[in-house]
Design a protein around this motif. Structure first.
Motif, mmCIF file in Angstrom:
data_model
loop_
_atom_site.group_PDB
_atom_site.id
_atom_site.type_symbol
_atom_site.label_atom_id
_atom_site.label_comp_id
_atom_site.label_asym_id
_atom_site.label_seq_id
_atom_site.Cartn_x
_atom_site.Cartn_y
_atom_site.Cartn_z
ATOM 1 N N THR A 1 2.976 16.392 -3.059
ATOM 2 C CA THR A 1 3.385 15.023 -2.728
ATOM 3 C C THR A 1 4.515 14.565 -3.613
ATOM 4 O O THR A 1 5.522 14.032 -3.153
ATOM 5 C CB THR A 1 2.182 14.069 -2.875
ATOM 6 O OG1 THR A 1 1.143 14.488 -2.002
ATOM 7 C CG2 THR A 1 2.599 12.641 -2.520
ATOM 8 N N LYS B 1 8.421 13.629 -2.673
ATOM 9 C CA LYS B 1 9.069 12.354 -3.009
ATOM 10 C C LYS B 1 10.357 12.604 -3.770
ATOM 11 O O LYS B 1 11.396 11.998 -3.496
ATOM 12 C CB LYS B 1 8.128 11.486 -3.854
ATOM 13 C CG LYS B 1 6.925 10.955 -3.106
ATOM 14 C CD LYS B 1 6.048 10.141 -4.043
ATOM 15 C CE LYS B 1 4.797 9.643 -3.343
ATOM 16 N NZ LYS B 1 3.922 8.887 -4.248
ATOM 17 N N ASN C 1 6.040 8.018 7.511
ATOM 18 C CA ASN C 1 4.690 7.501 7.741
ATOM 19 C C ASN C 1 4.552 6.145 7.065
ATOM 20 O O ASN C 1 5.278 5.237 7.393
ATOM 21 C CB ASN C 1 3.647 8.505 7.274
ATOM 22 C CG ASN C 1 3.676 9.781 8.109
ATOM 23 O OD1 ASN C 1 3.813 9.728 9.334
ATOM 24 N ND2 ASN C 1 3.583 10.936 7.456
ATOM 25 N N ASP C 2 3.632 6.005 6.077
ATOM 26 C CA ASP C 2 3.498 4.710 5.415
ATOM 27 C C ASP C 2 4.196 4.709 4.054
ATOM 28 O O ASP C 2 4.031 3.778 3.271
ATOM 29 C CB ASP C 2 2.032 4.321 5.258
ATOM 30 C CG ASP C 2 1.322 5.130 4.183
ATOM 31 O OD1 ASP C 2 1.647 6.329 4.043
ATOM 32 O OD2 ASP C 2 0.472 4.560 3.485
ATOM 33 N N LEU C 3 5.005 5.738 3.797
ATOM 34 C CA LEU C 3 5.787 5.766 2.565
ATOM 35 C C LEU C 3 7.185 5.204 2.839
ATOM 36 O O LEU C 3 7.836 5.574 3.813
ATOM 37 C CB LEU C 3 5.916 7.197 2.037
ATOM 38 C CG LEU C 3 4.654 7.858 1.487
ATOM 39 C CD1 LEU C 3 4.965 9.290 1.055
ATOM 40 C CD2 LEU C 3 4.086 7.069 0.318
ATOM 41 N N LYS D 1 3.927 2.802 -1.077
ATOM 42 C CA LYS D 1 2.930 3.270 -0.112
ATOM 43 C C LYS D 1 2.314 2.018 0.505
ATOM 44 O O LYS D 1 1.528 1.317 -0.133
ATOM 45 C CB LYS D 1 1.865 4.133 -0.786
ATOM 46 C CG LYS D 1 0.901 4.788 0.187
ATOM 47 C CD LYS D 1 -0.023 5.768 -0.532
ATOM 48 C CE LYS D 1 -1.048 6.380 0.416
ATOM 49 N NZ LYS D 1 -0.433 7.151 1.519
ATOM 50 N N LYS E 1 0.077 1.209 2.699
ATOM 51 C CA LYS E 1 -1.360 1.012 2.887
ATOM 52 C C LYS E 1 -2.091 0.694 1.586
ATOM 53 O O LYS E 1 -3.253 0.304 1.604
ATOM 54 C CB LYS E 1 -1.975 2.231 3.566
ATOM 55 C CG LYS E 1 -1.586 2.365 5.030
ATOM 56 C CD LYS E 1 -2.293 3.538 5.678
ATOM 57 C CE LYS E 1 -1.917 3.654 7.148
ATOM 58 N NZ LYS E 1 -2.572 4.802 7.825
ATOM 59 N N THR E 2 -1.414 0.856 0.451
ATOM 60 C CA THR E 2 -2.048 0.515 -0.824
ATOM 61 C C THR E 2 -1.716 -0.913 -1.255
ATOM 62 O O THR E 2 -2.123 -1.347 -2.333
ATOM 63 C CB THR E 2 -1.592 1.480 -1.945
ATOM 64 O OG1 THR E 2 -0.173 1.309 -2.160
ATOM 65 C CG2 THR E 2 -1.893 2.912 -1.577
#
Length: 207
Positions: A6, A10, A129-131, A178, A180-181
């Motif tokens: 991951t 990034k 995605n959600d990043l 991110k 979703k966090t």
């Protein structure tokens, strides 16, 4: 191992994004100004189709605008002598940068100062995605303010940002968010508002 992959991903995306920005920096449009009694000839090298050229006064009011129709070298003549006395700017709004060419008009005399030309880089956003990967070249150490707003599938919108941050003191700004966090596991719409150099840029994301 998953974390290593991951973080590597990034890092790779950030390096790619900054390589793109640096390539634009090296290819920044060169301006050539030629004045005579009535006509100003403006030449811009390396323009891209879709760039927006405008003339603004010192209050930011747009007096002229033109969408660049072809990539390459742009040349056009303008009669700026009819403008009222004051300060003005040619502005070339590109994909990742904004170039400004200021000039003044006094008693029908048009004066350009090459030393005052400036290139400002826009924030660059990439979504995976959600990043959300955010980067910006801040060659003059200008700050970047990030505000993130959320709207759920029922249409409920957060009037206050669910995330806010101001980054300054660096020439290479980079952040990975991110979504979703940030307190919302459900799907919805995110609005990312980026402010820098007195300008505002908005990115809409649906996940």
């Amino acid at each position: 191992m998953k974390n290593v992959i991951t973080h590597t991903k990034k890092g790779f995306l950030m390096v790619t994004m900054f390589a793109t920005l640096l390539s634009f920096a090296k290819e920044s449009s060169l301006s050539i100004i030629k004045n005579d009694d009535k006509r100003t000839s403006l030449t811009l090298e390396s323009v891209k189709k879709g760039n927006l050229l405008s003339i603004k006064d010192n209050k930011g009011i747009v007096l002229y605008k033109e969408l660049i129709e072809a990539s390459g070298i742009y040349t056009k003549g303008f009669d700026l002598t009819t403008l009222p006395n004051g300060a003005y700017v040619f502005e070339l709004d590109g994909e990742v940068e904004i170039k400004t060419i200021p000039f003044t008009v006094e008693s029908s005399k048009v004066v350009f100062d090459k030393n005052l030309e400036e290139t400002t880089f826009k924030p660059f956003v990439r979504v995976d995605n959600d990043l959300v990967f955010i980067s910006k070249l801040a060659l003059h150490n200008e700050e970047l303010k990030i505000d993130v707003y959320f709207e759920d599938l029922n249409g409920d919108y957060t009037s206050n940002p669910v995330y806010t941050e101001t980054i300054k003191g660096t020439k290479k700004i980079e952040r990975v968010l991110k979504l979703k966090t940030l307190g919302f596991e459900q799907k919805g719409n995110y609005t990312i508002v980026l402010k820098s150099n007195g300008r505002e840029f908005t990115q809409y994301i649906n996940i």
